[in-house]
Design a protein around this motif. Sequence first.
Motif, PDB file in Angstrom:
ATOM      1  N   LYS A   1       0.757   4.219  -2.668  1.00  0.00           N
ATOM      2  CA  LYS A   1       0.713   5.638  -2.699  1.00  0.00           C
ATOM      3  C   LYS A   1       1.813   6.483  -3.267  1.00  0.00           C
ATOM      4  O   LYS A   1       1.808   7.342  -3.847  1.00  0.00           O
ATOM      5  CB  LYS A   1       0.655   5.683  -0.846  1.00  0.00           C
TER       6      LYS A   1
ATOM      7  N   ILE B   1      -7.021  -2.440   5.279  1.00  0.00           N
ATOM      8  CA  ILE B   1      -7.521  -0.999   5.252  1.00  0.00           C
ATOM      9  C   ILE B   1      -8.383  -0.618   6.426  1.00  0.00           C
ATOM     10  O   ILE B   1      -8.436   0.475   6.760  1.00  0.00           O
ATOM     11  CB  ILE B   1      -7.848  -0.722   3.719  1.00  0.00           C
TER      12      ILE B   1
ATOM     13  N   TYR C   1      -5.136   4.520   5.087  1.00  0.00           N
ATOM     14  CA  TYR C   1      -5.124   3.966   4.018  1.00  0.00           C
ATOM     15  C   TYR C   1      -6.196   4.085   2.891  1.00  0.00           C
ATOM     16  O   TYR C   1      -6.204   3.947   1.757  1.00  0.00           O
ATOM     17  CB  TYR C   1      -4.517   2.739   3.671  1.00  0.00           C
TER      18      TYR C   1
ATOM     19  N   LEU D   1       0.968  -1.353  -0.018  1.00  0.00           N
ATOM     20  CA  LEU D   1       0.027  -0.067   0.006  1.00  0.00           C
ATOM     21  C   LEU D   1       0.824   1.269  -0.060  1.00  0.00           C
ATOM     22  O   LEU D   1       0.647   2.164  -0.418  1.00  0.00           O
ATOM     23  CB  LEU D   1      -1.021  -0.018   1.047  1.00  0.00           C
ATOM     24  N   ASP D   2       2.000   1.183   0.675  1.00  0.00           N
ATOM     25  CA  ASP D   2       3.103   2.379   0.584  1.00  0.00           C
ATOM     26  C   ASP D   2       3.507   2.508  -0.766  1.00  0.00           C
ATOM     27  O   ASP D   2       3.679   3.665  -1.193  1.00  0.00           O
ATOM     28  CB  ASP D   2       4.154   2.260   1.485  1.00  0.00           C
TER      29      ASP D   2
END
Length: 97
Positions: free
Chosen positions: A63, A80, A86, A59-60
């Motif tokens: 992003k 999430i 997130y 997820l990082d």
Amino acid sequence: MNHQLIDNEEAKQYEFHIEGQTPRIEYIKTKDKIYLTHTEIPKGLEGKGIGTALVKQALDDVKKKDLTLVPLCPFVALFIKRHPEYKALVLKGINIA
């Protein structure tokens, strides 16, 4: 426990390499969206927080690459839900219950 996230674009998955095994999150990428479809943690590595670390790092990366997330994998959606910071990555209109 800090594992190196690998974005294996050829195999269409985020992965870790741990003890000769490959925990992974499979994905489908379009120009500006990423669909996380399936998370798989090999037996023997389960219950050690590896799946959670993998989702967080993936997820990082989503992003960082400024992609819109469509979390089709229930494990990713649950992460999430537990980490609402997130939610901003998720495609508008998708409700994570």
